[in-house]
Scaffold this motif. Structure first.
Motif, PDB file in Angstrom:
ATOM      1  N   LYS A  20       0.818  -1.211   0.000  1.00 32.98           N
ATOM      2  CA  LYS A  20       0.000   0.000   0.000  1.00 32.98           C
ATOM      3  C   LYS A  20       0.859   1.271   0.000  1.00 32.98           C
ATOM      4  O   LYS A  20       2.071   1.207   0.148  1.00 32.98           O
ATOM      5  CB  LYS A  20      -0.937  -0.028   1.213  1.00 32.98           C
ATOM      6  CG  LYS A  20      -1.969  -1.164   1.128  1.00 32.98           C
ATOM      7  CD  LYS A  20      -2.961  -1.104   2.281  1.00 32.98           C
ATOM      8  CE  LYS A  20      -3.999  -2.224   2.131  1.00 32.98           C
ATOM      9  NZ  LYS A  20      -4.987  -2.194   3.250  1.00 32.98           N
ATOM     10  N   CYS A  23       1.805   2.060   4.089  1.00 32.09           N
ATOM     11  CA  CYS A  23       2.144   0.991   5.043  1.00 32.09           C
ATOM     12  C   CYS A  23       2.598  -0.208   4.220  1.00 32.09           C
ATOM     13  O   CYS A  23       2.569  -0.164   2.995  1.00 32.09           O
ATOM     14  CB  CYS A  23       0.945   0.630   5.923  1.00 32.09           C
ATOM     15  SG  CYS A  23      -0.450  -0.030   5.007  1.00 32.09           S
ATOM     16  N   CYS A  25       1.235  -3.218   4.103  1.00 30.65           N
ATOM     17  CA  CYS A  25       0.204  -4.226   3.841  1.00 30.65           C
ATOM     18  C   CYS A  25       0.157  -4.546   2.348  1.00 30.65           C
ATOM     19  O   CYS A  25       0.414  -3.681   1.517  1.00 30.65           O
ATOM     20  CB  CYS A  25      -1.166  -3.700   4.263  1.00 30.65           C
ATOM     21  SG  CYS A  25      -1.348  -3.588   6.038  1.00 30.65           S
ATOM     22  N   THR A  37      -4.578  -5.547   6.568  1.00 27.11           N
ATOM     23  CA  THR A  37      -4.759  -4.295   7.304  1.00 27.11           C
ATOM     24  C   THR A  37      -3.749  -4.199   8.441  1.00 27.11           C
ATOM     25  O   THR A  37      -3.173  -5.200   8.859  1.00 27.11           O
ATOM     26  CB  THR A  37      -6.177  -4.235   7.937  1.00 27.11           C
ATOM     27  OG1 THR A  37      -6.354  -5.396   8.739  1.00 27.11           O
ATOM     28  CG2 THR A  37      -7.261  -4.173   6.890  1.00 27.11           C
ATOM     29  N   CYS A  38      -3.510  -2.983   8.871  1.00 26.38           N
ATOM     30  CA  CYS A  38      -2.605  -2.736   9.994  1.00 26.38           C
ATOM     31  C   CYS A  38      -3.059  -1.428  10.642  1.00 26.38           C
ATOM     32  O   CYS A  38      -3.955  -0.757  10.117  1.00 26.38           O
ATOM     33  CB  CYS A  38      -1.162  -2.627   9.489  1.00 26.38           C
ATOM     34  SG  CYS A  38      -0.819  -1.089   8.623  1.00 26.38           S
ATOM     35  N   CYS A  41      -3.322   1.612   7.977  1.00 27.35           N
ATOM     36  CA  CYS A  41      -4.413   1.719   7.002  1.00 27.35           C
ATOM     37  C   CYS A  41      -5.787   1.574   7.644  1.00 27.35           C
ATOM     38  O   CYS A  41      -6.795   1.849   7.007  1.00 27.35           O
ATOM     39  CB  CYS A  41      -4.219   0.757   5.829  1.00 27.35           C
ATOM     40  SG  CYS A  41      -3.982  -0.954   6.280  1.00 27.35           S
TER      41      CYS A  41
HETATM   42 ZN    ZN Z   1      -1.698  -1.326   6.460  1.00 28.52          ZN
END
Ligand code: ZN
Ligand code: ADP
Ligand code: MG
Length: 473
Positions: A20, A23, A25, A37-38, A41
């Motif tokens: 992304k 980040c 991900c 996801t993290c 995001c």
């Molecule tokens: Zn993320």
């Protein structure tokens, strides 16, 4: 009164980076919801974004290819709005200082080439996705933070066809640049169409309407045709166009009013404080420039020169980099460029179209096609037989040589053998021969056809004609 339409497109191309924009991900599409996801995001408080360098490189590639100005200093901005798929309450985009400004995309029209100006192209993050099921809605954040390049055209397009052509050009370009798969149907390229109408002689632009939610090339053109008609009818009946956002309803084939147009100030844009400004030095831009692949337009010109193709044919073969490579690889294995081009157009692409396949789905290797065409060129098989061999190659992926050997399809060039069959045909058709003698020369075709039938299409046509003619004389 004569009217003309004015169109400007905003295209969002999803950039095909592995991770992304802010980040690490994955951007992989189609996995279970919320598995990529993290905290970044998902928009958790206090986390900090880190810019993905590849996103910048991809934007640079586009800008260089589109003859744009690359901003040495650009910056991200927050575009504030509330939506359930936007956890931070703002989207990180670019506003007053985008990375790419100006430039143009050249489109091909029946009346010649036309340059469509670009206002800008900027980087931004995508939002998540809402999934509605009966009375419940879910949100999937896998797409949140996926990088997008928004490409904004000047209002230089005049017809729905021009808009379609422009979109196809952008798709070809981003694919050649390997920065996006450009697939509208899968949502990796999305388009908002702005359209207004004005009297032909008028210079001032009319009030524009923005159409959102169009997800295929066909629908962009259809939506524009509908909207232009609606606007002209409205003006002719003394009405006034209101600036608004409309949605394309592809079931009903109409546009519907969604909301009055939002103004930029409503988004409260301001510089993103969590990211430093982006500085692009000369060297970086230079390096991206030298690493640029050969693009469709250059390739087209080279194909015309190297393979003696017409510009029309060259433009078909250079529509995608993959198809162009495929064509060139056949040319490397066999130098009958004209035969290759004709074969590709009449057979190969027809098969692709019929089965709705992309060149990447084809197992047959370019050298296999070359082998088949060589067999025709050497006279081992006829062009007609080649078609049936090709059909079998397509199904089984066997080599042309194998199929020809196993089925005994080798062309008959033995004059004695052909003479034998010609004699038989002449004996069996005395009335036809009689007609020939009385001057109906076109019955030759029928007799030659009979010879072909006896040989299952394998007799060399030139020899058949020659021997038949001698015999009739
Ligand atoms: Zn993320
Ligand atoms: P906004 O601020 O409303 O988003 P922009 O000036 O950013 O408007 O333009 C958005 C898009 O609309 C651009 O692609 C531009 O070419 C196009 N556009 C602007 N004015 C018109 C008009 N009068 N008719 C058709 N398209 C227009
Ligand atoms: Mg806009």
């Amino acid at each position: 009164m004569e009217f003309e339409s004015v169109i400007g497109l905003e295209v969002h191309a999803q950039l095909s980076t592995k991770t992304k924009i802010f980040c690490s991900c994955s951007t992989e599409f189609g996995d279970s919801p919320n598995t990529h996801t993290c905290p970044v995001c998902l928009g958790m408080p206090g986390v900090l974004p880190v810019l993905n360098k590849e996103v910048v490189e991809f934007a640079l590639r586009f800008g260089i290819a589109a003859h744009s100005k690359i901003s040495k200093f650009s910056r991200f901005a927050r575009k504030n709005y509330f939506y359930p798929d936007l956890p931070k309450g703002y989207q990180v985009s670019q506003y007053e200082l985008p990375i790419v400004e100006g430039g143009f995309i050249e489109i091909d029209l029946p009346e010649g080439k036309k340059k469509i100006g670009l206002v800008r192209a900027h980087m931004e993050e995508d939002a998540g996705k809402l999934i509605h099921q009966r009375d419940v809605s879910f949100v999937d954040f896998n797409r949140a933070g996926v990088p997008l390049l928004e490409i904004v055209s000047e209002p230089d397009l005049r017809t729905p066809e021009e808009a379609g052509e422009y979109l196809r050009k952008i798709r070809t370009l981003v694919r050649y640049l390997k920065i996006s798969n450009g697939n509208m149907e899968e949502g990796s390229m999305r388009c908002d169409a702005n359209v207004s109408v004005r009297e032909k002689a008028e210079e001032k632009l009319g009030t524009k309407v923005e159409i959102k939610n169009i997800n295929s090339f066909k629908h962009v053109e259809k939506a524009l045709v509908y909207e232009i008609r609606r606007q002209i009818a409205l003006v002719q009946n003394g009405g006034q166009i209101v600036q608004e956002t409309r949605l394309w309803d592809e079931k009903e084939n109409i546009t519907r009013s969604m909301r009055s147009k939002e103004e930029a100030y409503e988004y409260r844009y301001f510089p993103e404080p969590d990211l430093v400004p982006l500085l692009i030095d000369e060297k970086w831009a230079e390096r991206v420039k030298t690493d640029m692949p050969e693009l469709a337009d250059e390739k087209e010109k080279r194909f015309v020169k190297d393979y003696k193709l017409s510009p029309e044919k060259a433009s078909i073969f250079t529509e995608s980099n993959e198809l162009a490579d495929y064509f060139e690889n056949i040319c490397k294995a066999f130098h009958g460029y004209k035969q290759i081009a004709n074969w590709m157009l009449s057979e190969f692409l027809a098969y692709l179209n019929k089965e709705g396949k992309e060149i990447g789905d084809v197992d047959m290797k370019p050298r296999q096609v070359a082998e088949l065409l060589k067999l025709v060129d050497e006279g081992t098989i006829s062009g007609k037989i080649a078609k049936s061999v090709f059909a079998e190659m397509w199904e089984t992926n066997k080599s042309a040589g194998d199929i020809v050997q196993k089925k005994g399809l080798v062309q008959i060039k033995d004059e004695n053998k052909i003479t034998e069959i010609v004699c038989r045909v002449v004996e069996e058709n005395p009335d036809v021969v009689d007609k020939y003698k009385k001057g109906k020369k076109n019955v030759m075709g029928f007799l030659a056809g009979q010879v072909m039938k006896y040989t299952k299409g394998k007799a060399n046509p030139q020899l058949v004609n020659k021997i038949l003619l001698e015999k009739l004389r």
